[in-house]
Design a protein around this motif. Structure first.
Motif, PDB file in Angstrom:
ATOM      1  N   TYR A 210      -2.455 -11.577  -0.955  1.00 19.15           N
ATOM      2  CA  TYR A 210      -3.140 -10.285  -1.059  1.00 19.15           C
ATOM      3  C   TYR A 210      -4.598 -10.476  -0.693  1.00 19.15           C
ATOM      4  N   GLU A 211      -5.161  -9.445  -0.085  1.00 26.83           N
ATOM      5  CA  GLU A 211      -6.527  -9.556   0.433  1.00 26.83           C
ATOM      6  C   GLU A 211      -7.233  -8.216   0.270  1.00 26.83           C
ATOM      7  N   THR A 212      -8.495  -8.271  -0.116  1.00 18.86           N
ATOM      8  CA  THR A 212      -9.324  -7.072  -0.200  1.00 18.86           C
ATOM      9  C   THR A 212     -10.408  -7.172   0.864  1.00 18.86           C
ATOM     10  N   SER A 214     -13.385  -4.980   3.461  1.00 19.66           N
ATOM     11  CA  SER A 214     -14.209  -3.790   3.686  1.00 19.66           C
ATOM     12  C   SER A 214     -14.303  -3.534   5.173  1.00 19.66           C
ATOM     13  N   THR A 258     -12.861   0.377   1.268  1.00 15.91           N
ATOM     14  CA  THR A 258     -12.386  -0.924   0.801  1.00 15.91           C
ATOM     15  C   THR A 258     -10.870  -0.842   0.733  1.00 15.91           C
ATOM     16  N   ALA A 259     -10.201  -1.764   1.377  1.00 13.63           N
ATOM     17  CA  ALA A 259      -8.740  -1.714   1.481  1.00 13.63           C
ATOM     18  C   ALA A 259      -8.117  -2.911   0.763  1.00 13.63           C
ATOM     19  N   ARG A 260      -7.039  -2.620   0.064  1.00 14.72           N
ATOM     20  CA  ARG A 260      -6.247  -3.658  -0.582  1.00 14.72           C
ATOM     21  C   ARG A 260      -4.997  -3.877   0.273  1.00 14.72           C
ATOM     22  N   LEU A 261      -4.797  -5.114   0.759  1.00 12.44           N
ATOM     23  CA  LEU A 261      -3.724  -5.406   1.710  1.00 12.44           C
ATOM     24  C   LEU A 261      -2.753  -6.441   1.154  1.00 12.44           C
ATOM     25  N   ARG A 262      -1.506  -6.262   1.507  1.00 14.54           N
ATOM     26  CA  ARG A 262      -0.484  -7.293   1.283  1.00 14.54           C
ATOM     27  C   ARG A 262      -0.289  -8.005   2.618  1.00 14.54           C
ATOM     28  N   HIS A 278       0.345  -7.155   7.989  1.00 12.70           N
ATOM     29  CA  HIS A 278      -0.412  -6.514   6.923  1.00 12.70           C
ATOM     30  C   HIS A 278       0.259  -5.214   6.485  1.00 12.70           C
ATOM     31  N   GLU A 282      -3.679   0.139  -0.797  1.00  9.90           N
ATOM     32  CA  GLU A 282      -4.630   1.025  -1.484  1.00  9.90           C
ATOM     33  C   GLU A 282      -5.924   1.097  -0.682  1.00  9.90           C
ATOM     34  N   THR A 284     -10.060   2.677  -1.001  1.00 12.83           N
ATOM     35  CA  THR A 284     -11.085   3.292  -1.829  1.00 12.83           C
ATOM     36  C   THR A 284     -12.292   3.604  -0.955  1.00 12.83           C
TER      37      THR A 284
END
Length: 300
Positions: A210-212, A214, A258-262, A278, A282, A284
């Protein structure tokens, strides 16, 4: 007791152990050994009409495999699954000739940076070929060697995979190494063995992380459910998006988020890594100072 036996019985892998072994081998070379030039004979088996492409495929595969094994001989802690020019330069195979279906490879004259034993007994190339032979079948019925390959470290599996690929495309090979010292080593791999190993080494497994990040939402393909996110660094990520996020993506197009990626990456057993895939989980919106001031003025 002979100096050669003394060297073989020195345990450990520290620089002191290496120095002691080198000293014993130097004494062996000076007082006991009859010198001979090392030679690797590579025969194409199972084919009576091997063409230039066959010999090219097999020669390149052996060179790349030797370079990879040479890399971990020099640096045991570092895995490598893509051959580097520097590794080939340090562990080259020198073609000495060809007769019928057999190619003859020699080894370079040792220099201070290349010789593992500094009296010139053994170069990195020769050591790497010796170790490579340890992982290859002794004959066409050596099934245990095929199973053992799958238990080796990444670099070894990848090096053997180079040879497997060449054999699968062409014909079986037989190797006979006449080393600088010690007994000759004979190994072979049939086309049938290569096909078995090829299937096993190309079995894949998934690594999930998982990676967050911007960046700026650059676009979306609604029907295909694909998003495009431009990182702050300038590179672009694309991937799949869940249907319930499509509206939110449209609202934030061309805006910083800001993106939350699998992140899913497929890796084969021989160490080949696929491109990361990817999935957007989510997003934000990032609120700028200008947006905060507008919100405060609206509240007042």
């Amino acid at each position: 007791m002979s100096f050669r036996r003394i060297a073989d019985e020195i345990p450990g892998g520290t620089w002191l152990d290496d120095l002691a072994r080198a000293s014993a081998m130097a004494a062996y070379a000076k007082f006991e050994r009859t010198c001979r030039s090392p030679l690797l004979k590579v025969s194409v088996i199972g084919s009576t009409q091997a063409d230039a492409y066959t010999f090219s495929d097999i020669g390149r595969a052996l060179q790349d495999a030797t370079a990879k094994i040479g890399h971990i001989v020099r640096n045991p802690a570092a895995e490598v699954t893509i051959v580097q020019p520097a590794d080939r330069d340090k562990a080259p195979l020198i073609q000495r000739g060809q007769a019928g279906n057999t190619i003859f490879f020699g080894f370079p004259e040792p220099c201070p940076d290349d010789a593992l034993i500094h009296d010139g007994l053994e170069t990195l190339s020769e050591r790497a070929v010796k170790e490579l032979c340890d992982f290859l079948p002794a004959n066409g019925s050596d099934d245990g060697a095929l199973d053992a390959v799958l238990l080796q470290r990444d670099t070894v599996r990848n090096a053997v995979s180079d040879i497997v690929t060449a054999v699968t495309k062409n014909a079986g090979i037989g190797l006979q190494l006449t080393p600088t010292s010690g007994e000759d080593v004979a190994r072979s791999m049939t086309a049938a063995q290569a096909r078995v190993l090829h299937g096993s080494l190309r079995e894949s497994r998934e690594e999930i992380g998982y990676e967050t990040v911007s960046g700026r939402l650059d676009g979306v393909r609604t029907r295909r459910r694909i998003f495009y996110l431009e990182r702050d660094s300038g590179s672009t990520i694309q991937g799949a998006v869940a249907p319930d996020l499509l509206d939110k993506i449209k609202e934030n197009l061309d805006r910083p988020v800001t993106a939350r990626l699998r992140v899913v990456r497929t890796t084969t057993i021989d160490g080949r890594r696929g491109r990361p895939v990817h999935e957007l989980l989510e997003i934000t919106p990032e609120v700028s100072l200008f947006d905060q001031e507008l919100e405060q003025n609206h509240t007042i």
